[in-house]
Design a protein around this motif. Structure first.
Motif, PDB file in Angstrom:
ATOM      1  N   VAL A 181       0.834  -1.200   0.000  1.00  0.00           N
ATOM      2  CA  VAL A 181       0.000   0.000   0.000  1.00  0.00           C
ATOM      3  C   VAL A 181       0.871   1.254   0.000  1.00  0.00           C
ATOM      4  O   VAL A 181       0.538   2.259  -0.628  1.00  0.00           O
ATOM      5  N   GLN A 182       1.976   1.191   0.703  1.00  0.00           N
ATOM      6  CA  GLN A 182       2.877   2.344   0.772  1.00  0.00           C
ATOM      7  C   GLN A 182       3.325   2.777  -0.625  1.00  0.00           C
ATOM      8  O   GLN A 182       3.369   3.970  -0.931  1.00  0.00           O
ATOM      9  N   HIS A 183       3.620   1.818  -1.480  1.00  0.00           N
ATOM     10  CA  HIS A 183       4.079   2.154  -2.820  1.00  0.00           C
ATOM     11  C   HIS A 183       2.946   2.657  -3.706  1.00  0.00           C
ATOM     12  O   HIS A 183       3.185   3.420  -4.645  1.00  0.00           O
ATOM     13  N   TYR A 184       1.708   2.251  -3.421  1.00  0.00           N
ATOM     14  CA  TYR A 184       0.577   2.840  -4.139  1.00  0.00           C
ATOM     15  C   TYR A 184       0.487   4.327  -3.814  1.00  0.00           C
ATOM     16  O   TYR A 184       0.268   5.154  -4.701  1.00  0.00           O
ATOM     17  N   VAL A 185       0.649   4.645  -2.534  1.00  0.00           N
ATOM     18  CA  VAL A 185       0.556   6.041  -2.093  1.00  0.00           C
ATOM     19  C   VAL A 185       1.687   6.875  -2.699  1.00  0.00           C
ATOM     20  O   VAL A 185       1.474   8.012  -3.132  1.00  0.00           O
ATOM     21  N   VAL A 186       2.892   6.311  -2.748  1.00  0.00           N
ATOM     22  CA  VAL A 186       4.024   7.024  -3.339  1.00  0.00           C
ATOM     23  C   VAL A 186       3.756   7.330  -4.809  1.00  0.00           C
ATOM     24  O   VAL A 186       3.993   8.451  -5.282  1.00  0.00           O
ATOM     25  N   THR A 187       3.253   6.334  -5.540  1.00  0.00           N
ATOM     26  CA  THR A 187       2.964   6.531  -6.964  1.00  0.00           C
ATOM     27  C   THR A 187       1.888   7.590  -7.171  1.00  0.00           C
ATOM     28  O   THR A 187       2.017   8.466  -8.036  1.00  0.00           O
ATOM     29  N   LEU A 188       0.825   7.537  -6.383  1.00  0.00           N
ATOM     30  CA  LEU A 188      -0.244   8.530  -6.505  1.00  0.00           C
ATOM     31  C   LEU A 188       0.271   9.937  -6.210  1.00  0.00           C
ATOM     32  O   LEU A 188      -0.053  10.894  -6.916  1.00  0.00           O
ATOM     33  N   THR A 189       1.087  10.053  -5.172  1.00  0.00           N
ATOM     34  CA  THR A 189       1.654  11.363  -4.833  1.00  0.00           C
ATOM     35  C   THR A 189       2.535  11.879  -5.955  1.00  0.00           C
ATOM     36  O   THR A 189       2.453  13.052  -6.343  1.00  0.00           O
ATOM     37  N   ASP A 190       3.358  11.008  -6.502  1.00  0.00           N
ATOM     38  CA  ASP A 190       4.299  11.403  -7.553  1.00  0.00           C
ATOM     39  C   ASP A 190       3.575  11.822  -8.825  1.00  0.00           C
ATOM     40  O   ASP A 190       4.071  12.670  -9.576  1.00  0.00           O
ATOM     41  N   ARG A 191       2.408  11.241  -9.080  1.00  0.00           N
ATOM     42  CA  ARG A 191       1.644  11.619 -10.274  1.00  0.00           C
ATOM     43  C   ARG A 191       0.869  12.922 -10.051  1.00  0.00           C
ATOM     44  O   ARG A 191       0.675  13.692 -10.979  1.00  0.00           O
ATOM     45  N   ILE A 192       0.412  13.157  -8.837  1.00  0.00           N
ATOM     46  CA  ILE A 192      -0.301  14.404  -8.535  1.00  0.00           C
ATOM     47  C   ILE A 192       0.678  15.574  -8.494  1.00  0.00           C
ATOM     48  O   ILE A 192       0.401  16.648  -9.033  1.00  0.00           O
TER      49      ILE A 192
END
Length: 236
Positions: A181-192
């Protein structure tokens, strides 16, 4: 559902466990303010504070404390029996509790992460962290809520997932990041809010799909598990 939501929120906010939510967010903001005030370059402290502490510890641990409490504590002290004797479909019990858990976790984590993001880089980065952490709070909450119905030691197993799977294996074995889940959050943050501080190691479609799969799957599992509870509060 409104009654269940109110009972859950009142029980959660009135427990001593709720006080455990504050030290980590305060530490996160305190470190960010201190680093900024002392003139340390954001490139030196941004990643350890935002990624290592914020997304790696504050978010999952907060969701773990809240997610295992909304049902787990009621199972332990027997107050869940009162709700189970009511003619309510089990989904009308699980969904309000999940909403409370995700809401409290998101609010507790998103605000300090926003502050840290603004201090380390920009308002956009802060908003990206807040939005992505809210999604992460929902996913974690569904997982930990289901875990509280599957085992008598949900906090211990939750810590194993956070510390061993996400904190160790996911940073060593790249294939395990698909279930992090942590890496999902990182990816979402990086795209936003694209930034050099974070490197999304899973694709955006994977992050979105797996977040949905985690949330829906563990919510359905919690509903199914709760249906197996007898009036005595034991699973058949």
């Amino acid at each position: 559902m409104t009654t269940v939501t109110w009972i859950t929120a009142r029980g959660l906010l009135g427990r001593r466990r709720f006080l455990l939510l504050f030290p980590l967010p305060v530490l996160l903001v305190g470190l960010a303010v201190l680093a900024r005030a002392t003139g340390i370059a954001p490139t030196e402290w941004g990643q350890p504070v935002v990624y290592g502490l914020g997304l790696g510890v504050v978010l999952p641990v907060t969701a773990l404390i809240v997610g295992t409490a909304v049902l787990g504590s009621e199972i332990d002290d027997g107050t869940l029996l009162h709700i189970l004797t009511k003619p309510l479909p089990r989904w009308q019990i699980v969904l309000p509790k999940l909403a409370v858990a995700a809401g409290v976790s998101a609010l507790t984590v998103a605000v300090p992460l926003y502050v840290a993001g603004v201090l380390v880089e920009s308002v956009r980065f802060g908003l990206g962290l807040a939005a992505a952490s809210a999604v992460g709070a929902l996913v974690y909450s569904a997982f930990f809520l289901a875990l509280s119905l599957l085992t008598r030691r949900p906090v211990l197993l939750g810590l194993v997932y956070v510390l061993i799977w996400e904190g160790l294996l996911a940073n060593i074995v790249s294939g395990t990041r698909v279930l992090s889940v942590q890496h999902y959050v990182v990816t979402l943050t990086d795209r936003i809010a694209p930034t050099a501080l974070l490197d999304g190691s899973v694709s955006l479609p994977v992050a979105i799909v797996m977040s949905a799969v985690f949330t829906v799957g563990f919510t359905l599992l919690a509903i199914r598990r709760l249906r197996r509870f007898s009036v005595a509060g034991e699973t058949s």
